[in-house]
Write a protein that holds these residues in place. Structure first.
Motif, short mmCIF file in Angstrom:
data_model
loop_
_atom_site.label_atom_id
_atom_site.label_comp_id
_atom_site.label_asym_id
_atom_site.label_seq_id
_atom_site.Cartn_x
_atom_site.Cartn_y
_atom_site.Cartn_z
N UNK A 612 56.50 12.08 18.51
CA UNK A 612 57.28 12.38 17.32
C UNK A 612 56.47 11.94 16.12
N UNK A 613 56.30 12.84 15.15
CA UNK A 613 55.58 12.52 13.92
C UNK A 613 56.49 12.77 12.74
N UNK A 614 56.51 11.82 11.83
CA UNK A 614 57.38 11.93 10.67
C UNK A 614 56.62 11.50 9.43
N UNK A 615 56.75 12.27 8.37
CA UNK A 615 56.23 11.87 7.07
C UNK A 615 57.31 12.11 6.04
N UNK A 616 57.46 11.13 5.16
CA UNK A 616 58.53 11.19 4.15
C UNK A 616 58.00 10.66 2.82
N UNK A 617 58.39 11.33 1.75
CA UNK A 617 58.01 10.90 0.40
C UNK A 617 59.24 10.89 -0.49
N UNK A 618 59.46 9.77 -1.14
CA UNK A 618 60.46 9.67 -2.21
C UNK A 618 59.71 9.51 -3.51
N UNK A 619 59.97 10.40 -4.47
CA UNK A 619 59.20 10.43 -5.72
C UNK A 619 60.17 10.56 -6.89
N UNK A 620 60.34 9.48 -7.64
CA UNK A 620 61.25 9.44 -8.77
C UNK A 620 60.42 9.35 -10.04
N UNK A 621 60.44 10.40 -10.86
CA UNK A 621 59.64 10.42 -12.09
C UNK A 621 60.57 10.67 -13.28
#
Length: 776
Positions: A612-621
């Motif tokens: 299982x591969x997971x990538x996550x990005x939270x980007x608050x600008x």
């Protein structure tokens, strides 16, 4: 598989590249083979469970090349994706190479392979190209001196992998590395060892034929790649034909000298639909029935063209009737000489010539002209000891120069993008002179500290002549820009590796990006004119991250970032019938978020091939200081955007893959994956009145690589995949739009902004692809 690396490699005594790599490899989260040593293209990968604190013992290994491809930024969060992530699928664009990399997102640009790659939101708001990052290939620059890079050059079949350096990176990479840098690595001839022929085919008439030739030994390494891909596209007027050639040759002249020759050529022949408003997209996302503007269906976009090509009456035409498209060529030639003064010191000298020739009738105007650039750099890396501990010193200088001459012409309503009178012409240059320095000191067995400083002096000079026409006269107006910028970028990092299972790192990085000449001549009204007041954008970013490898079956890496921007350069569209997007400075803004990557083998004994591969990005600008002035025909008003989200930035981006490859038995070599990609909704305007809706996609893939025991059949590879299984209608790319001031002095709401054109491209409906590849 993706992997991370947070610092550069130390050097002790008489180590060669292989010894450096095996004795003191940086940590790599999200378990995969380690990144190649920056001192060797040929160092073997280290097992993924390998993790050692830095030792001070001396090791001697002989017979391995010390060729350095690219310096990895010490202390900077670095993710890599290798060929196993994208070689078993259709590989239509660079998006297929980076979709599994945390911190990276992408949107659709202007053309089938013009994918806008974004690091932490750097390029989400752009309509084309790769912005606010430095792009390299095999260590050669693919970003021109004005900050322009494009993904059209990239056919994933030619590549071994890609490295993404996240966060402010101007200390090492100079101008425009405001959000980081990307290095694409082509395949090695020794790994190919022969000839590979392949074909991909599938929905919407897509057909790609490609060939790769490669040979190599300790004296040389040669890779030659060529492909030709064509298709009809799934939107009206989006058929295309793109050819790409790529070559890299390394020759070991002596035991201490190497030459690396690089060549890339791309020809893009793509027809281009117009971007839609949100209402048009909802009514007719794929622009069906839009061939003829006079009898077009609902939701069709059109462009207004001058009947005589000079002045007066305009007529609406569909993009297909007008002949809108991109017919461009890009050629890059580079040569690098690497010299080992001794076992401690490497000197590199590099020259790159890059020509971008455009013919782009993408709006009511056609853009034509060559952009010739030259890049020269020289750097030296020395490995020594300070107080009995390893010290690596890096220093370099670079100079790049862009010379351009471009014209815009009014398009006439005669079809085939027929040119009318000249609308404007620009001639100018941009050059950047930079220097960079970095020290990496392993001051204790489990610690090392990094400090660096880079700087660039930039000169931008251009003259634009604007032409006006009437029934009785022609006019000319000349605008001249001559701007000079000087920017510095210090950085510091601290890395702590208390055990083989943990690495903690923190970094303070800085970056800068000057305006390019094209930013200086388009006004907020979307017309040619004076916009020469723009300043350089600068940023200071803080990263705090940890890599954790609790066992051989799971790897986790998380990095939090907080970046402070001054004079951030933001672009917005004034509509489809304007000359292009305009750029402005937002005095202060902040970017903050989290990047997370996980790789897990949930059942290593029962299902050893499952992952299982997971990538996550939270980007608050957000804007923290920006006042926007809106005007109508009778008045102007100012509106504070403080606390508003910066439009065009996807706040949440998730990719999850469930993979299985049969490691043995009767079905050895059979594998596949199910992939879910989710993007959150995001704002399209500064007032945060209109959102582009989010979406979730499901993709399925199956492939087969026959095992070696099957003899000649082992040379055959095939795959089949289904993209967008649920046939979702979604937005693949949406550029920022301008807010509007109503007659009553109030800002327009979402209902009005939904009719703002020049923003949206739909993504592909359900599509089927297959392919076969054979090795000789």
């Amino acid at each position: 598989m993706f992997r991370t690396s947070c610092f550069s490699l130390p050097f002790y005594g008489t180590l060669t590249a292989a010894a450096i790599f095996s004795a003191a490899t940086p940590h790599a989260a999200i378990g995969a083979e380690k990144p190649r040593s920056p001192l060797s293209q040929h160092a073997p990968p280290v097992p993924k469970t390998h993790k050692n604190p830095v030792k001070t013992e001396q090791i001697l290994v002989t017979g391995v090349s010390r060729s350095s491809v690219l310096r990895r930024p010490a202390g900077q969060t670095t993710y890599s994706s290798d060929r196993s992530n994208f070689a078993n699928q259709v590989g239509q664009s660079v998006a297929d190479m980076v979709v599994t990399i945390p911190g990276v997102s992408f949107t659709q640009g202007n053309g089938p392979r013009d994918t806008n790659i974004s690091i932490r939101g750097s390029g989400d708001r752009q309509s084309w190209g790769l912005k606010n990052i430095q792009v390299l290939e095999d260590g050669f620059p693919m970003t021109q001196p004005d900050g322009t890079a494009r993904a059209d050059l990239i056919d994933p079949h030619a590549y071994q992998g890609v490295d993404v350096f996240e966060g402010p990176a101007s200390t090492l990479y100079g101008n425009y590395a405001i959000n980081g840098a990307i290095n694409f690595r082509t395949r090695k001839g020794a790994d190919i060892h022969g000839l590979e022929l392949g074909s991909d085919f599938g929905s919407f008439g897509m057909f790609n034929n490609y060939a790769t030739l490669g040979f190599g030994n300790r004296h040389y390494d040669l890779m030659i790649f060529g492909s030709d891909v064509r298709g009809n596209g799934f939107i009206a007027n989006s058929r295309y034909n793109t050819s790409t050639e790529n070559m890299r040759l390394r020759v070991n002249l002596t035991s201490s000298d190497r030459l690396i020759l690089k060549f890339v050529n791309n020809v893009t022949d793509a027809f281009l639909p117009a971007r839609l408003s949100l209402n048009q997209y909802r009514a007719n996302p794929y622009q069906q029935g839009c061939t003829n503007a006079s009898s077009a269906a609902a939701g069709c976009a059109s462009v207004n063209l001058l009947v005589n090509g000079r002045y007066g009456t305009k007529v609406a035409m569909s993009p297909e009737e007008a002949g809108l498209g991109r017919f461009d060529r890009r050629t890059v030639v580079g040569l690098r000489w690497e010299h080992d003064f001794n076992s401690h010191t490497i000197w590199r000298n590099q020259f790159t010539y890059d020509q971008r020739h455009i013919d782009q009738p993408t709006s009511p105007m056609a853009y034509v002209g060559p952009y010739n650039s030259y890049n020269v750099s020289s750097d030296i890396t020395n490995h020594a000891q300070l107080a009995g501990r390893a010290l690596e010193t890096f220093a370099g200088v670079n100079f790049d120069y862009l010379d351009f001459g471009s014209q815009t012409y009014n398009i006439m309503p005669l079809g085939d993008a027929t040119r009318g009178a000249m609308n404007s012409e620009s001639y100018g240059h941009q050059w950047n002179l930079g220097a960079r320095f970095q020290e990496d000191w392993h001051f204790a067995p489990d610690w090392h500290i990094v400090a660096g400083l880079g700087g660039t002096y930039s000169d931008i000079g251009a003259t634009e002549t604007l032409y006006g026409y009437s029934a009785t006269a022609s006019t000319q107006r000349v605008i001249t820009a001559n701007r000079f910028y000087f920017n510095l970028a210090p950085e510091g990092a601290l890395i702590y590796t208390p055990s083989k299972d943990w690495t903690l790192h923190t970094r303070v990085g800085t970056a800068y990006g000057t305006p390019s000449s094209s930013n200086l001549f388009i006004t907020p009204q979307g017309e040619y004119g004076n916009n020469t007041q723009l300043k350089s954008q600068t940023s200071v970013g803080i990263d705090l991250g940890a890599d954790w490898h609790p066992s051989s079956t799971i790897s986790i890496q998380a990095t939090g970032f907080y970046e402070f921007y001054k004079n951030e350069l933001v672009s917005q569209s004034a509509g489809v019938n304007t000359v292009g997007s305009y750029t402005f400075n937002a005095p202060a803004s902040e970017h903050r978020g989290v990047v997370l990557g996980v790789e897990w083998k949930p059942l290593p004994k029962m299902l050893p091939g499952g992952r299982v591969k997971l990538s996550y990005t939270y980007d608050n600008q957000i804007y923290t200081n920006y006042t926007e002035v809106l005007s109508n025909s009778t008045l102007s008003r100012s509106f504070s955007r403080k606390g508003h989200y910066i439009p065009g930035v996807i706040p949440n981006f998730l990719n999850a893959r469930f993979l299985y490859d049969q490691p043995d038995g009767l079905l050895e070599g059979l594998g596949g994956y199910a992939e879910v990609t989710w993007r959150d909704s995001y704002w399209l305007d500064n007032a945060n009145r209109l959102e582009a809706p989010g979406y979730a996609l499901l993709n399925l893939e199956i492939h087969y690589d026959p095992p070696a025991r099957f003899g000649w059949a082992h040379r055959l590879h095939w795959y089949f995949e289904v993209q967008n299984v649920a046939n979702q209608t979604y937005i693949a790319g949406a550029t920022n739009i301008s807010d509007k001031l109503q007659a009553n002095g109030q800002q327009a709401g979402a209902t009005t902004l939904m009719n703002s054109t020049g923003s949206i491209y739909a993504g592909s409906p359900r599509a089927y692809f297959g392919g076969v590849r054979i090795r000789f």
